[in-house]
Design an enzyme around this catalytic site. Structure first.
Site, PDB file in Angstrom:
ATOM      1  N   THR A   1       0.887  -1.070  -0.094  1.00 34.31           N
ATOM      2  CA  THR A   1       0.013  -0.150  -0.048  1.00 34.31           C
ATOM      3  C   THR A   1       1.140   1.375  -0.049  1.00 34.31           C
ATOM      4  OG1 THR A   1      -1.793  -1.225   1.468  1.00 34.31           O
ATOM      5  CG2 THR A   1      -1.782   1.318   1.296  1.00 34.31           C
ATOM      6  N   SER A   2       0.611   2.073  -1.117  1.00 38.01           N
ATOM      7  CA  SER A   2       1.297   3.735  -0.784  1.00 38.01           C
ATOM      8  C   SER A   2       2.724   3.246  -1.195  1.00 38.01           C
ATOM      9  CB  SER A   2       0.925   4.253   0.422  1.00 38.01           C
ATOM     10  OG  SER A   2       1.405   5.553   0.284  1.00 38.01           O
ATOM     11  N   SER A   3       3.694   3.653   0.056  1.00 36.64           N
ATOM     12  CA  SER A   3       5.011   3.754  -0.205  1.00 36.64           C
ATOM     13  C   SER A   3       5.316   2.078  -0.708  1.00 36.64           C
ATOM     14  CB  SER A   3       5.916   3.924   0.771  1.00 36.64           C
ATOM     15  OG  SER A   3       7.065   3.925   0.730  1.00 36.64           O
TER      16      SER A   3
ATOM     17  N   ALA B   1       3.249   0.039  -1.955  1.00 32.80           N
ATOM     18  CA  ALA B   1       2.930  -0.045  -3.430  1.00 32.80           C
ATOM     19  C   ALA B   1       3.850   0.121  -4.406  1.00 32.80           C
ATOM     20  CB  ALA B   1       1.687   0.700  -3.522  1.00 32.80           C
TER      21      ALA B   1
ATOM     22  N   HIS C   1      -6.333   8.607  -0.878  1.00 33.84           N
ATOM     23  CA  HIS C   1      -5.026   7.883  -0.726  1.00 33.84           C
ATOM     24  C   HIS C   1      -5.367   7.299   0.604  1.00 33.84           C
ATOM     25  CE1 HIS C   1      -1.160   6.922  -1.621  1.00 33.84           C
ATOM     26  NE2 HIS C   1      -0.728   6.985  -0.337  1.00 33.84           N
TER      27      HIS C   1
END
Ligand SMILES: *[C@@H]1O[C@H](CO)[C@@H](O)[C@H](O)[C@H]1NC(C)=O
Ligand SMILES: *[C@@H]1O[C@H](CO)[C@@H](O)[C@H](O)[C@H]1NC(C)=O
Length: 367
Positions: A210-212, A214, A351
């Site tokens: 997820t996010s970083s 990801a 986000h």
């Protein structure tokens, strides 16, 4: 002084702003308003995501993913520590277990493994990478990967970032190069260790994040296609988008985050090829998820990811199908470009997109 007042005023406006129907109103990392517009209820889907649902006293919304069938509950506290276990049997079951000595680890990534009570022979491995400000423990407790491992018998590795702010290095020359070093090498080495020492099925080694995390998943998919057979990118960017050559590990790339890194599919694909020159084997199948009102990693990144992976796979640039899915919240669309690439766009989601672990397992061929 005036600027400060304006900034404070707009902050106040932001805080008081009401979230429109289907918008995000809570969850880990959510910094926007938690107040839904009149006629809506803020409803929790997961630790990462609450959404404004119409109705004031409405029935609960459909679950974000099918309810898990497991009866084993996952402990949420305390982890044990050990050196690299040389066999699956030496890993304690159903606990987050820290291990070291798994190979070269340039930045000192802390590594954890979760082995379920009933592990399959030759189990699949999921490497689950957390978001900025997160940790292995936070992602472990905030997601269902460990819980579902109890049902499906796979093993999970949770790396934990060594950097202040706990983002992953997805920007350095080293991390973007096969065996080049930095965080991606540590994670690749942990996966290699699991294959060699724990009997993990080398054909079922997967990355999710997820996010970083990801963005790290894209890095692993691009630079270590020999190890990772699939990647699920929740609110990330294309491989190489965050590159900041010659700068310290874990640098932020605003051009990329703000969706201003716009390249052709061929240019994006070339970044993947350059990450592992001479590699001619298969590429990991990819599933990318993104919200249309993401202001941390702007939604343009979703379209850049599509250009990258459709070019790598030689797929047409338009989806062969693009449909709603009954298990997904309203406003989500699932675009399929070929067997190895799907792109899910979530309208009015910021986000990050909430996790749909059960669905991921289907994509990975586990469930
Ligand atoms: C799929 O369809 C939805 C709804 O029309 C649209 O918003 C979205 O952009 C499409 N997705 C892709 C990847 O083209
Ligand atoms: C998207 O659609 C494809 C084709 O129908 C399907 O195989 C896949 O499971 C769907 N993906 C998601 C995330 O629902």
């Amino acid at each position: 002084m005036f600027k400060l007042a304006v900034a404070l005023a707009s902050l106040a406006t932001l805080a008081a702003a009401q979230v429109p129907v289907w918008g995000q109103c809570g969850g880990i990392g959510h910094s926007g308003s938690t107040v839904c517009a009149a006629g809506n209820v803020c409803t929790e889907y997961s630790a990462y995501y609450s959404q404004c649902i119409p109705g004031t006293n409405s029935a609960p919304p459909p679950p974000a993913s099918p309810p898990p069938t497991t009866t084993v509950s996952v402990p949420t506290t305390s982890s044990v520590t050990g050196t690299a276990p040389t066999g699956l049997s030496s890993i304690p079951a159903s606990t987050l277990f820290q291990f070291s000595n798994f190979g070269t680890n340039p930045n000192g990534v802390t590594m954890y493994v979760y082995k379920p009570k009933n592990v399959q022979p030759k189990p699949a491995l999921i490497v689950a990478s957390h978001y900025c400000s997160g940790t292995a423990q936070a992602y472990y407790t905030g997601s269902k990967f460990a819980q579902l491992a109890e049902t499906y018998g796979y093993v999970v590795i949770y790396p934990s970032s060594p950097h202040s702010g706990t983002c992953w290095d997805v920007s350095s020359d080293e991390t973007l190069m096969h065996n080049g070093g930095s965080d991606s090498l540590s994670i690749a080495n942990a996966a290699r260790f699991a294959i060699s020492n724990w009997g993990v099925d080398p054909n079922r080694v997967f990355a999710v994040g997820t996010s970083s995390g990801a963005m790290m998943t894209s890095v692993l998919a691009g630079a270590y296609p020999d190890i990772f057979k699939a990647g699920i990118v929740d609110s990330g960017v294309a491989f190489g988008c965050f590159a900041v050559p010659g700068q310290p590990d874990d640098s932020w790339n605003s051009q990329c985050s703000q969706g201003q890194m716009i390249l052709t599919g061929q240019q994006w694909a070339q970044k993947v090829y350059n990450a592992y020159p001479g590699y001619t084997g298969a590429r990991p199948k990819m599933q990318v998820w993104h919200g249309t009102i993401d202001t941390t990693l702007y939604p343009q990144n979703f379209w850049e990811e599509i250009k990258q992976w459709t070019t790598v796979f030689g797929y047409p640039s338009n989806p062969i199908s693009n449909v709603t899915e009954s298990y997904l919240p309203r406003g989500y669309s699932n675009a399929t470009y070929g067997p190895n690439f799907q792109a899910i766009l979530a309208q009015n989601v910021g986000h990050t997109v909430p996790l749909f672990e059960q669905q991921y397992l289907q994509f990975l061929g586990i469930a």
